[in-house]
Design a protein around this motif. Structure first.
Motif, PDB file in Angstrom:
ATOM      1  N   ASN A   2       0.847  -1.176   0.000  1.00 29.12           N
ATOM      2  CA  ASN A   2       0.000   0.000   0.000  1.00 29.12           C
ATOM      3  C   ASN A   2       0.887   1.232   0.000  1.00 29.12           C
ATOM      4  N   GLY A   6      -2.026   4.685  -2.890  1.00 30.24           N
ATOM      5  CA  GLY A   6      -3.274   4.170  -2.347  1.00 30.24           C
ATOM      6  C   GLY A   6      -3.561   2.756  -2.802  1.00 30.24           C
ATOM      7  N   ASP A   7      -4.688   2.270  -2.412  1.00 34.34           N
ATOM      8  CA  ASP A   7      -5.110   0.909  -2.700  1.00 34.34           C
ATOM      9  C   ASP A   7      -6.088   0.913  -3.871  1.00 34.34           C
ATOM     10  N   VAL A  10      -9.639  -0.430  -2.975  1.00 29.08           N
ATOM     11  CA  VAL A  10     -10.461   0.537  -2.245  1.00 29.08           C
ATOM     12  C   VAL A  10     -10.970   1.611  -3.207  1.00 29.08           C
ATOM     13  N   ARG A  14     -14.878   2.344  -3.941  1.00 28.96           N
ATOM     14  CA  ARG A  14     -15.431   3.684  -3.701  1.00 28.96           C
ATOM     15  C   ARG A  14     -16.076   4.245  -4.962  1.00 28.96           C
ATOM     16  N   ILE A  85     -15.123  -0.240   2.717  1.00 27.53           N
ATOM     17  CA  ILE A  85     -13.782   0.344   2.702  1.00 27.53           C
ATOM     18  C   ILE A  85     -13.079   0.129   4.038  1.00 27.53           C
ATOM     19  N   THR A  86     -13.804   0.309   5.144  1.00 30.86           N
ATOM     20  CA  THR A  86     -13.163   0.087   6.444  1.00 30.86           C
ATOM     21  C   THR A  86     -12.806  -1.381   6.626  1.00 30.86           C
ATOM     22  N   MET A  88     -12.033  -3.462   4.155  1.00 29.92           N
ATOM     23  CA  MET A  88     -10.894  -3.732   3.272  1.00 29.92           C
ATOM     24  C   MET A  88      -9.595  -3.209   3.871  1.00 29.92           C
ATOM     25  N   ARG A  89      -9.673  -2.136   4.609  1.00 35.89           N
ATOM     26  CA  ARG A  89      -8.483  -1.554   5.228  1.00 35.89           C
ATOM     27  C   ARG A  89      -8.187  -2.169   6.595  1.00 35.89           C
ATOM     28  N   GLY A  90      -9.068  -3.028   7.068  1.00 29.34           N
ATOM     29  CA  GLY A  90      -8.851  -3.669   8.353  1.00 29.34           C
ATOM     30  C   GLY A  90      -9.088  -2.752   9.538  1.00 29.34           C
ATOM     31  N   VAL A  91      -9.877  -1.720   9.310  1.00 31.52           N
ATOM     32  CA  VAL A  91     -10.176  -0.759  10.380  1.00 31.52           C
ATOM     33  C   VAL A  91     -11.534  -1.118  10.958  1.00 31.52           C
TER      34      VAL A  91
END
Length: 183
Positions: A2, A6-7, A10, A14, A85-86, A88-91
């Motif tokens: 990453n 950016g990814d 994602v 988006r 998105i969260t 995919m980002r692991g958040v």
């Protein structure tokens, strides 16, 4: 990996979700602004959204000119985008974070919708193609937003600066809201 770019996954998620939300919000505002529903571009948006909105309307009824079903569909689309998105980002976000993220990205989507339609409408006016269905569609979406500004800033020497003022207002509003949420 990453990096600073950016990814791409994602980004694609988006873009896809925002396109769906753009169309849903456009459907809401076309109804709210009493757009010409005989316009071929508007009819295309109606045909694209009807398979989702007609079943929703059996549960969620319109309130006056407000097509609540298209608004709910647009907000649900934005919610799913924020959640995807969260994830995919692991958040991990709690309910409050998802709610605030959904409201913020819905705000961005609506303001971006008006930014791009006002900009495209201004460019089309320079090209002089006022009779096309696409320009009429843009006029239906932008005139209710630009007209109040036009009353404050009338054309100067035949040049209408109100679309520029609207674009600046949108940009400032996005910065203010972003700073409030991120600051």
């Amino acid at each position: 990996m990453n990096g600073s770019f950016g990814d791409p996954g994602v980004f694609l998620v988006r873009v896809l979700f925002e396109l769906v939300a753009f169309v849903a919000f456009a459907r809401y505002f076309l109804q709210l602004f009493r757009a010409n529903f005989f316009n071929p571009v508007t009819q295309a948006i109606v045909k694209i959204t009807d398979p989702v909105l007609n079943p929703l309307r059996t549960i969620i009824k319109p309130v006056g000119r407000h097509d609540i079903a298209s608004l709910v569909f647009a907000l649900l689309t934005v919610f799913l985008m924020v959640w995807a998105i969260t994830a995919m980002r692991g958040v991990g976000l709690n309910g409050t974070g998802l709610f605030i993220g959904t409201l913020y990205f819905a705000f961005l989507t609506v303001t971006n919708l008006f930014f791009w339609t006002v900009l495209l409408r201004a460019v089309a006016s320079w090209l002089g193609n006022e009779r096309s269905p696409g320009v009429a569609f843009l006029s239906d979406l932008t005139d209710p937003v630009v007209e109040p500004v036009r009353r404050v800033i009338p054309p100067i020497g035949g040049i209408d600066l109100s679309p520029l003022a609207v674009l600046l207002i949108i940009q400032v509003a996005q910065m203010v809201v972003g700073n409030l949420l991120m600051g």
